[in-house]
Motif scaffolding. Structure first.
Motif, PDB file in Angstrom:
ATOM      1  N   UNK A 137      17.280 -11.282   9.639  1.00 18.92           N
ATOM      2  CA  UNK A 137      16.833 -10.802  10.940  1.00 18.92           C
ATOM      3  C   UNK A 137      16.916  -9.305  11.124  1.00 18.92           C
ATOM      4  N   UNK A 138      17.248  -8.557  10.064  1.00 22.55           N
ATOM      5  CA  UNK A 138      17.440  -7.116  10.213  1.00 22.55           C
ATOM      6  C   UNK A 138      16.150  -6.317  10.083  1.00 22.55           C
ATOM      7  N   UNK A 139      15.105  -6.917   9.501  1.00 28.71           N
ATOM      8  CA  UNK A 139      13.844  -6.222   9.303  1.00 28.71           C
ATOM      9  C   UNK A 139      12.723  -7.034   9.930  1.00 28.71           C
ATOM     10  N   UNK A 140      11.898  -6.365  10.725  1.00 23.94           N
ATOM     11  CA  UNK A 140      10.765  -7.014  11.391  1.00 23.94           C
ATOM     12  C   UNK A 140       9.516  -6.176  11.117  1.00 23.94           C
ATOM     13  N   UNK A 141       8.422  -6.839  10.766  1.00 24.48           N
ATOM     14  CA  UNK A 141       7.192  -6.121  10.435  1.00 24.48           C
ATOM     15  C   UNK A 141       5.998  -6.767  11.108  1.00 24.48           C
ATOM     16  N   UNK A 142       5.040  -5.932  11.536  1.00 20.39           N
ATOM     17  CA  UNK A 142       3.739  -6.372  12.027  1.00 20.39           C
ATOM     18  C   UNK A 142       2.678  -5.480  11.406  1.00 20.39           C
ATOM     19  N   UNK A 143       1.469  -5.992  11.343  1.00 19.14           N
ATOM     20  CA  UNK A 143       0.374  -5.136  10.899  1.00 19.14           C
ATOM     21  C   UNK A 143      -0.933  -5.666  11.441  1.00 19.14           C
ATOM     22  N   UNK A 144      -1.919  -4.799  11.430  1.00 23.02           N
ATOM     23  CA  UNK A 144      -3.279  -5.134  11.852  1.00 23.02           C
ATOM     24  C   UNK A 144      -4.208  -4.698  10.736  1.00 23.02           C
ATOM     25  N   UNK A 145      -5.085  -5.575  10.291  1.00 28.60           N
ATOM     26  CA  UNK A 145      -6.048  -5.204   9.274  1.00 28.60           C
ATOM     27  C   UNK A 145      -5.981  -6.078   8.048  1.00 28.60           C
ATOM     28  N   UNK A 146      -6.271  -5.467   6.886  1.00 21.75           N
ATOM     29  CA  UNK A 146      -6.323  -6.198   5.632  1.00 21.75           C
ATOM     30  C   UNK A 146      -5.631  -5.405   4.539  1.00 21.75           C
ATOM     31  N   UNK A 147      -4.823  -6.090   3.746  1.00 23.69           N
ATOM     32  CA  UNK A 147      -4.201  -5.505   2.558  1.00 23.69           C
ATOM     33  C   UNK A 147      -4.849  -6.200   1.367  1.00 23.69           C
ATOM     34  N   UNK A 148      -5.704  -5.506   0.646  1.00 24.22           N
ATOM     35  CA  UNK A 148      -6.531  -6.145  -0.370  1.00 24.22           C
ATOM     36  C   UNK A 148      -5.776  -6.451  -1.662  1.00 24.22           C
ATOM     37  N   UNK A 149      -4.678  -5.758  -1.917  1.00 24.41           N
ATOM     38  CA  UNK A 149      -3.969  -5.969  -3.182  1.00 24.41           C
ATOM     39  C   UNK A 149      -2.679  -6.756  -3.020  1.00 24.41           C
ATOM     40  N   UNK A 150      -2.541  -7.550  -1.953  1.00 23.04           N
ATOM     41  CA  UNK A 150      -1.272  -8.234  -1.709  1.00 23.04           C
ATOM     42  C   UNK A 150      -0.930  -9.233  -2.804  1.00 23.04           C
ATOM     43  N   UNK A 151      -1.935  -9.765  -3.491  1.00 19.70           N
ATOM     44  CA  UNK A 151      -1.659 -10.729  -4.554  1.00 19.70           C
ATOM     45  C   UNK A 151      -0.974 -10.088  -5.757  1.00 19.70           C
ATOM     46  N   UNK A 152      -1.059  -8.764  -5.861  1.00 15.62           N
ATOM     47  CA  UNK A 152      -0.383  -8.074  -6.958  1.00 15.62           C
ATOM     48  C   UNK A 152       1.130  -8.098  -6.819  1.00 15.62           C
ATOM     49  N   UNK A 153       1.633  -8.409  -5.630  1.00  7.19           N
ATOM     50  CA  UNK A 153       3.068  -8.318  -5.374  1.00  7.19           C
ATOM     51  C   UNK A 153       3.769  -9.671  -5.363  1.00  7.19           C
TER      52      UNK A 153
END
Length: 578
Positions: A137-153
Motif C-alpha cells: 500500500x505504499x505506492x499508488x499509480x495512475x495513468x492515462x493513455x497507452x504504453x506500447x512496450x509494456x509486454x517487454x517488462x
C-alpha cells in the motif's frame, strides 16, 4: 533500454472498483461493454454531384480499433475533501473528466488522498480499474493513455500494471523506459513524494495545483478549479517532476524525459518510412475491428492511409466535403478500395446550418475549455519545456472554443462514435515537426493582410523554420512549436474534443522514433519538397496528393468567410484538424 525484458513475479493489485451508479457496490468482474459494427456505405467514391459550394470538406485521419493497451481514461487526485460520489457537486467536479472515461468511475481514499479514475474500456473484454496499488500500500499509480512496450517488462494483463514494478526497479527514472502516449502519476508514501510526467510531447493533458495548502493533480484544469484548488499549472511536456506530498509541495527535481539528437546526416528517406510504418503498426497492433481513416487530399492523412494499405490492414475512410480536391479524393478512394470502405459526411457551410449549430452548442457545453498565449518566433530561440515566457512577445491568444476545427472534429467524432469507433489516429504534430507551418520561407497560416501587418510591425510571426531547415539545428532546437506553442494548443483540441465523446486519439507523427528519423535527415533532403519524405513516398507509390497545406475552413454560403480568412488564414481562427 525501453525494450528490455523485466521478470515481474508480483504484479500490482488494484483496489476493488466501485460502480459509477452506486458508490457502495463492490464487484470483482466489472460489466462488459461492446461496440456495434461499422455500417457498410454504398460506395467507395465521392457522390456524382460533389457539393463544393454548399458543404465543407474536413478530412480527419481517424483509426479505430480495440486493443489490450491501457483503457482511455481521466483522473483526479486531491487531498481536499471531495463531495460524496453520486452527489450533484461531485458530478459537477467530475463533469468533463467523466466524459473521457464514461464506462466506470472508481474512487478510493488512501493515505489522506482521494483518487478518482474514470475509465473507457477499449477492449470490450472487461475493465482494468485504477489506481494500481503495491502490495504493502505504499505506492499508488495512475495513468492515462497507452504504453506500447509494456509486454517487454513482464506478463501483464494491462499496460498500466507495469508502472509500479518499473518504479521499484528504476526509481524516478522509470518513466524513461516507457514508450507510448501517456500521462503518469505515481505516489510513494514511504518517501513522501509524487513523481509525474506527461510523455515527450505532452499528448495527454496533466494539471497540478499546489495553492492553499492542498495538492491536486488531474487530467483537466476544470476538475481542480471546481474542487477548490488554486495555483494551477499545466505539466510541462518531456519533463519528469518529483515533488513532495507535504506542504508546501516543493519540487525536488526536474528531469528531461528524452533527448533528441540534432545531427542531420541521413541521405535516404528509407529509415523514416520504416519508422512511420512501425508507428502506425504498433498503434493498431491488437486491432479486432475495422480501422477508420478519414481522408483528405493532403499529406498527413494521405500517408496514414498509404501506410495502412502497405500494412494490409482493413480500414474505413471518412471525409467531410468542402475545400479539398475531389479528383484527388476520388483517385485515392479507388486506390484504397481493396482495403477500405469510404464514407462521405456532409457538414454544411452556413453558420446557421443545423449540424454546425448542434456542434457549436455541444463544444461549448460538453468540451473542456482550453486557451493559451502563442508567442512570436523572435530570434528563433531555443524553447525547452519549463523555459520562462517572461519577456516574450505574444503573437496570438488561442481559444479552443473559437477554433472552427473543433466543430469539424466534433461532427466526425459524433459519427465515429455512432459507428462503434473508440480510437482516432491523428496526423496532429506533423506540421509542427516537419515544416513549422511554413513553405519555402513563408508562414502559410497567416493571411496576406497578416503578412503585410507583420512586415510593417516587424513581427516575425509564430513560425521559426518557415519550412526551411538550417544546416545547424543546435542554435534553434527546440523551436517554440516543437514542444509548446501550436503543438500543445492543437493537441489539447484533439484530446478535449475527441475525449468528450469517449474516444481516444493516437499520434504516429509524434512517435519518438519517427521524429528522430526526421531530424536525422540531411537539410537538403528536408528542403527538397514540402514534407519531403511524404511527397517522395506518394510519388513512388503513385498515390495522388495536393502539394500544399490546406486546413479546415468554415464558410458561409456565397463564399463569405466566417471564422476564417482566405486560403492562408490566421491560425487563431483556422486550424487543420489533422
Amino acid at each position: 533500454n525501453k525494450h528490455s525484458n523485466y521478470d515481474q513475479k508480483h504484479p500490482p493489485r488494484s483496489l476493488p472498483c466501485r460502480s459509477q451508479t452506486s458508490k457502495d457496490t463492490l464487484f470483482d468482474s466489472p460489466p462488459v461493454t461492446t461496440a456495434s459494427p461499422l455500417p457498410s456505405p454504398s460506395s467507395h467514391s465521392l457522390p456524382s454531384s460533389f457539393p463544393f459550394s454548399s458543404s465543407l470538406l474536413l478530412s480527419l485521419s481517424l483509426i479505430v480499433f480495440f486493443v489490450r493497451f491501457g483503457d482511455g481514461c481521466s483522473f483526479l487526485i486531491t487531498n481536499k475533501l471531495l463531495p460524496s460520489q453520486g452527489t450533484q457537486e461531485f458530478d459537477r467536479i467530475n463533469f468533463y473528466l467523466q466524459k473521457r472515461g464514461p464506462d466506470l468511475t472508481n474512487r478510493i481514499f488512501h493515505r489522506n488522498f482521494t483518487f478518482v479514475h474514470n475509465l473507457l474500456s477499449m477492449t470490450g473484454a472487461g475493465f482494468t480499474p485504477q489506481p494500481f496499488v503495491s502490495e504493502d500500500g505504499s505506492v499508488v499509480a495512475l495513468f492515462n493513455g497507452e504504453i506500447y512496450n509494456f509486454r517487454d517488462f513482464g506478463d501483464f494483463h494491462s499496460d498500466g500494471e507495469c508502472l509500479i514494478p518499473l518504479y521499484k526497479k528504476f526509481k524516478r527514472n522509470f518513466v524513461r523506459h516507457l514508450y507510448g502516449e501517456y500521462s503518469v502519476v505515481l505516489f510513494d508514501f514511504k518517501k513522501q513524494i509524487v513523481v509525474y510526467s506527461p510523455d515527450i510531447f505532452g499528448i495527454k493533458p496533466l494539471w497540478v495545483a499546489t495553492g492553499g495548502g492542498y495538492l491536486g493533480i488531474s487530467s483537466f484544469e476544470s476538475a481542480l478549479k471546481r474542487a477548490g484548488h488554486t495555483k494551477l499549472e499545466e505539466a510541462d511536456p518531456n519533463t519528469i517532476i518529483t515533488r513532495r506530498i507535504l506542504p508546501p509541495y516543493e519540487v525536488l527535481s526536474r528531469q528531461t524525459l528524452h533527448e533528441f539528437d540534432t545531427r542531420q546526416y541521413k541521405t535516404s528517406y528509407d529509415d523514416w518510412r520504416q519508422a512511420f510504418l512501425e508507428a502506425v503498426r504498433i498503434r493498431i497492433r491488437d486491432a479486432k475491428y475495422r480501422v477508420l481513416v478519414p481522408l483528405s487530399s493532403g499529406h498527413d492523412s494521405g500517408v496514414i492511409a498509404l501506410a495502412m494499405k502497405e500494412i494490409r490492414k482493413p480500414f474505413t475512410t471518412m471525409t467531410i466535403v468542402g475545400r479539398e480536391d475531389p479528383v484527388i479524393l476520388d483517385e485515392r478512394f479507388k486506390i484504397l478500395k481493396d482495403y477500405s470502405i469510404s464514407q462521405v459526411v456532409d457538414f454544411g457551410s452556413d453558420r446557421g446550418d443545423p449540424v454546425i449549430t448542434r456542434e457549436t452548442k455541444y463544444v461549448n457545453t460538453y468540451v473542456e475549455p482550453y486557451e493559451c498565449d502563442l508567442y512570436t518566433s523572435t530570434g528563433c530561440r531555443r524553447d525547452y519545456p519549463g523555459t520562462t515566457t517572461k519577456g516574450r512577445v505574444i503573437d496570438k491568444h488561442y481559444v479552443m472554443l473559437e477554433d472552427g476545427a473543433a466543430l469539424g472534429l466534433a461532427a466526425i467524432a459524433r459519427q465515429a462514435k455512432q459507428n462503434g469507433t473508440l480510437v482516432i489516429l491523428s496526423g496532429c504534430g506533423g506540421d509542427e515537426i516537419m515544416t513549422d507551418y511554413g513553405i519555402g520561407g513563408v508562414e502559410v497560416t497567416r493571411s496576406l493582410v497578416h503578412r503585410f501587418a507583420d512586415f510593417v510591425t516587424r513581427n516575425p510571426g509564430s513560425s521559426c523554420l518557415k519550412g526551411v531547415w538550417p544546416k545547424n539545428l543546435t542554435k534553434i532546437f527546440p523551436w517554440t512549436n516543437f514542444f509548446r506553442g501550436t503543438q500543445r494548443a492543437y493537441l489539447r483540441k484533439e484530446e478535449h474534443v475527441a475525449g468528450s465523446f469517449g474516444l481516444e486519439a493516437r499520434y504516429p507523427f509524434l512517435d519518438e522514433k519517427v521524429v528522430q528519423e526526421y531530424l536525422w535527415l540531411a537539410p537538403e533532403l528536408k528542403n527538397s519538397a514540402y514534407k519531403a519524405p511524404l511527397s517522395a513516398w506518394f510519388q513512388e507509390a503513385g498515390f495522388p496528393y495536393k502539394d500544399k497545406k490546406v486546413g479546415f475552413r468554415l464558410y458561409e454560403k456565397g463564399g463569405v468567410l466566417t471564422f476564417f480568412d482566405s486560403l492562408f488564414s490566421g491560425w487563431t481562427k483556422s486550424t487543420s484538424v489533422f
